[in-house]
Scaffold this active site. Sequence first.
Site, mmCIF file in Angstrom:
data_model
loop_
_atom_site.group_PDB
_atom_site.id
_atom_site.type_symbol
_atom_site.label_atom_id
_atom_site.label_comp_id
_atom_site.label_asym_id
_atom_site.label_seq_id
_atom_site.Cartn_x
_atom_site.Cartn_y
_atom_site.Cartn_z
ATOM 1 N N ASP A 60 0.893 -1.165 0.000
ATOM 2 C CA ASP A 60 0.000 0.000 0.000
ATOM 3 C C ASP A 60 0.924 1.205 0.000
ATOM 4 O O ASP A 60 1.678 1.414 0.961
ATOM 5 C CB ASP A 60 -0.896 -0.018 1.244
ATOM 6 C CG ASP A 60 -1.855 1.163 1.265
ATOM 7 O OD1 ASP A 60 -1.530 2.237 0.702
ATOM 8 O OD2 ASP A 60 -2.940 1.020 1.844
ATOM 9 N N TYR A 156 -6.979 16.236 -8.436
ATOM 10 C CA TYR A 156 -6.157 15.338 -9.263
ATOM 11 C C TYR A 156 -5.140 16.148 -10.053
ATOM 12 O O TYR A 156 -3.952 15.811 -10.088
ATOM 13 C CB TYR A 156 -7.064 14.542 -10.198
ATOM 14 C CG TYR A 156 -6.326 13.571 -11.096
ATOM 15 C CD1 TYR A 156 -5.858 12.352 -10.603
ATOM 16 C CD2 TYR A 156 -6.103 13.873 -12.438
ATOM 17 C CE1 TYR A 156 -5.181 11.461 -11.432
ATOM 18 C CE2 TYR A 156 -5.433 12.988 -13.273
ATOM 19 C CZ TYR A 156 -4.979 11.785 -12.765
ATOM 20 O OH TYR A 156 -4.309 10.905 -13.586
#
Length: 233
Positions: A60, A156
């Site tokens: 992760d 983003y």
Amino acid sequence: MQKTALVTGGNRGIGREICRQLAQQDLTVLLGSRDLAAGEDVAAALREETGGDVRAVQLDVSSAADSERLRDEIAAEFGRLDVLVNNAGILIDRGARLRDVDVDDFAQTMAVNVFAPLRLIQTFLPLLEASGHGRIVNVSSKMGQLDGLDQPTTAYRFSKVNLNYLTRVLATQIDGSLVKINAMSPGWVRTDMGGSGADRSVAEGADTAVWLATLPDDGPHGGFFHDRQPIPW
Ligand code: NAP
């Protein structure tokens, strides 16, 4: 000696294809996946398809503990790392403007798309330097180009602007004769993120990342590329 590459988010989309193409070029591929079982299924499929050495590793990218454990495992087994591809990314504010984006979404986007690549680079830099021919590829986006300031999907875009900035700054702080760092845009690609209406295949999207991952020693350092060509920041 066979080179070793670590690809984050290798279990699907562009990351999976980067793993496939690197395995075809005979690199040992460490396919990072936060869900190890999912990664193992994909690694097995890619071994079958390419005949290459593809191994799933649990990662992760937001977890410092995962990164450090993996660094220790790679150091013990290989003593170096030749390629780090920071591919894992999220897009969770589609269409949002800066004036109304959820700040928690903003923070999560920055954590995965910017701070995680920075942490991984910091963690793996000694092993990349030990390679003597280390390559870092940051999978960015044309949505991070500075001419998109009036466009929505702000968190983003902001994250990819910052990933590009991080690439440029680190290029001044990393010895390019030992480790080359570059950013690239895959274009609009048919993946879960890009959607089925995108105009490019994963093979087209992955190509420039694989090219940067396997650059010769006289290749570029600190650039931003699309289809193997420099593009504006
Ligand atoms: P995708 O299909 O949504 O796949 C994203 C990948 O990132 C998955 O493997 C996902 O793992 C992984 N990931 C997300 N968060 C993670 C975390 N915390 N730790 C580890 N892995 C994590 O996306 P994609 O289209 O392949 O995009 C790959 C990269 O290309 C991204 O950086 C994206 O911004 C960039 N990009 C894509 C496009 C496009 O049109 N598709 C265009 C420009 C740039 P899980 O399966 O566990 O969620």
